[in-house]
Design an enzyme around this catalytic site. Structure first.
Site, short mmCIF file in Angstrom:
data_model
loop_
_atom_site.label_atom_id
_atom_site.label_comp_id
_atom_site.label_asym_id
_atom_site.label_seq_id
_atom_site.Cartn_x
_atom_site.Cartn_y
_atom_site.Cartn_z
N THR A 76 34.85 48.31 41.16
CA THR A 76 35.03 48.95 39.86
C THR A 76 33.67 49.20 39.20
O THR A 76 32.63 48.86 39.74
CB THR A 76 35.90 48.08 38.94
OG1 THR A 76 35.27 46.79 38.78
CG2 THR A 76 37.29 47.88 39.54
N ASN A 101 43.04 47.84 41.14
CA ASN A 101 43.91 46.70 41.47
C ASN A 101 44.93 47.13 42.51
O ASN A 101 45.73 48.03 42.26
CB ASN A 101 44.60 46.20 40.21
CG ASN A 101 45.19 44.82 40.38
OD1 ASN A 101 45.83 44.52 41.38
ND2 ASN A 101 44.98 43.96 39.39
N HIS A 134 40.51 37.13 32.22
CA HIS A 134 39.96 36.89 33.56
C HIS A 134 39.04 35.68 33.54
O HIS A 134 38.64 35.21 32.48
CB HIS A 134 39.19 38.11 34.09
CG HIS A 134 40.07 39.19 34.62
ND1 HIS A 134 40.58 40.18 33.82
CD2 HIS A 134 40.53 39.44 35.87
CE1 HIS A 134 41.32 41.00 34.56
NE2 HIS A 134 41.31 40.57 35.80
N LYS A 138 33.81 37.01 35.97
CA LYS A 138 34.01 38.46 36.03
C LYS A 138 33.01 39.15 35.11
O LYS A 138 32.91 38.83 33.93
CB LYS A 138 35.44 38.83 35.64
CG LYS A 138 35.74 40.31 35.85
CD LYS A 138 37.22 40.60 35.76
CE LYS A 138 37.53 42.07 35.99
NZ LYS A 138 37.15 42.51 37.36
#
EC number: 1.17.1.8
Length: 248
Positions: A76, A101, A134, A138
Site C-alpha cells: 500500500t 486487503n 492496527h 503499522k
C-alpha cells in the site's frame, strides 16, 4: 502453480506458509530486501506475489511487469500513483491485481458497506464515519483498507465529498466531510468499523481480522485467478474484479 514471493516480512512468511501447506502449489523463489530484481528472476514462475513497502514496489515494478509473469500486490501507500501504474501495466501488456486487503471477509464487509451507504444516502438524518485499529508497527495511516472503505462510501453517498484524516484544530467537521480515524494499539491485526448514526439509531458495520492467514489465502487465490486470465486478458485488476467473476 509456482510462485515467486517478493518481500520476506510478516505477510511474505504468511503467504509462504499457505503455499507450503498446499498440495498443488510451490515456491519458486523468495526475494528479500537484498535481492537484485531483474525480469529474469521471475521467469519460470506462474505468478508473483508482492508484499513489500511503497518505495520497493515502485522500484521493482518495471522488472516485474517486463517479466511477463502476472503480479499480485498487497503493498500500500502508492494510491496517488495508480494512474501512472495503470499506464505502465498497459504499455507492458502485463497483468497486475492490487488490493489493500485480500481477506475475503474484508471484501464482504466492503460490499456490505457500499450497500448500506447507498441506502442511507437519501436520508439526511444519517451520518457516517470510519475508524480503523492496527498494531503499533503499522506505518501508514489511515490503512489502505480504511481508505478503500472510505472511497466506497464516497462513491455510494453523494452527501460525503472528501476524506478527513485529522480533526480540525478549531471549528468542526463540515457535513460533507467523511472522517476516517486511526488507532495504533498493541498487536491488533486489523479492525475496520463504519458507524452510521442518527438521533434514533446507530448502525455499526465491522470487520476484525483474527490472523494474517485470511490475507495470505486471499492473495494466493487471487494470484491463481489472475494467472488464469493472463496473457489473453491483460490489465489492472482489483479484488472486486475477482469476486465479481466468482459471484457471477
Amino acid at each position: 502453480m509456482k510462485f515467486t514471493l517478493v518481500g520476506n516480512g510478516r505477510m511474505g512468511h504468511e503467504v509462504a506458509s499457505v503455499i507450503d501447506a498446499s498440495t498443488v502449489h510451490s515456491i519458486a523463489a523468495v526475494l528479500d530486501i537484498d535481492a537484485v530484481i531483474t525480469p529474469e528472476v521471475f521467469r519460470g514462475s506462474d505468478a508473483i506475489i508482492d508484499f513489500t513497502v511503497r518505495d520497493a514496489f515502485l522500484e521493482n515494478l518495471d522488472a516485474m511487469l517486463a517479466s511477463g509473469v502476472p503480479v499480485v500486490t498487497g503493498t500500500t501507500g502508492w494510491d496517488g500513483l495508480r494512474e501512472e501504474v495503470a499506464v505502465k501495466v498497459s504499455e507492458a501488456g502485463a497483468s497486475l491485481l492490487y488490493s489493500a486487503n485480500f481477506s475475503l471477509g474484508v471484501n464482504v464487509f466492503l460490499r456490505t458497506l457500499r450497500e448500506a451507504s447507498r441506502l442511507i444516502a437519501p436520508f439526511a438524518q444519517f451520518d457516517i464515519a470510519m475508524e480503523e485499529h492496527h498494531h503499533t508497527g503499522k506505518v501508514d495511516f489511515p490503512s489502505g483498507t480504511a481508505l478503500a472503505a472510505a472511497n466506497v462510501i464516497l462513491s455510494a453517498n453523494s452527501r460525503k465529498q472528501r476524506i478527513v484524516r485529522e480533526l480540525p484544530e478549531a471549528g468542526r467537521l463540515a457535513p460533507d466531510d467523511l472522517q476516517v480515524a486511526s488507532v495504533r494499539l498493541g498487536s491488533v491485526f486489523g479492525k475496520h468499523s463504519a458507524f452510521i448514526d442518527s438521533e434514533a439509531d446507530e448502525i455499526v458495520l465491522s470487520h476484525t481480522a483474527k490472523s494474517r492467514s485470511g490475507f495470505a489465502s486471499g492473495a494466493v487465490e487471487a494470484a491463481v485467478w489472475l494467472a488464469g486470465r493472463h496473457p489473453k486478458q491483460p490489465g489492472m485488476y482489483s479484488m472486486d474484479d475477482f469476486l465479481n467473476e466468482l459471484l457471477g
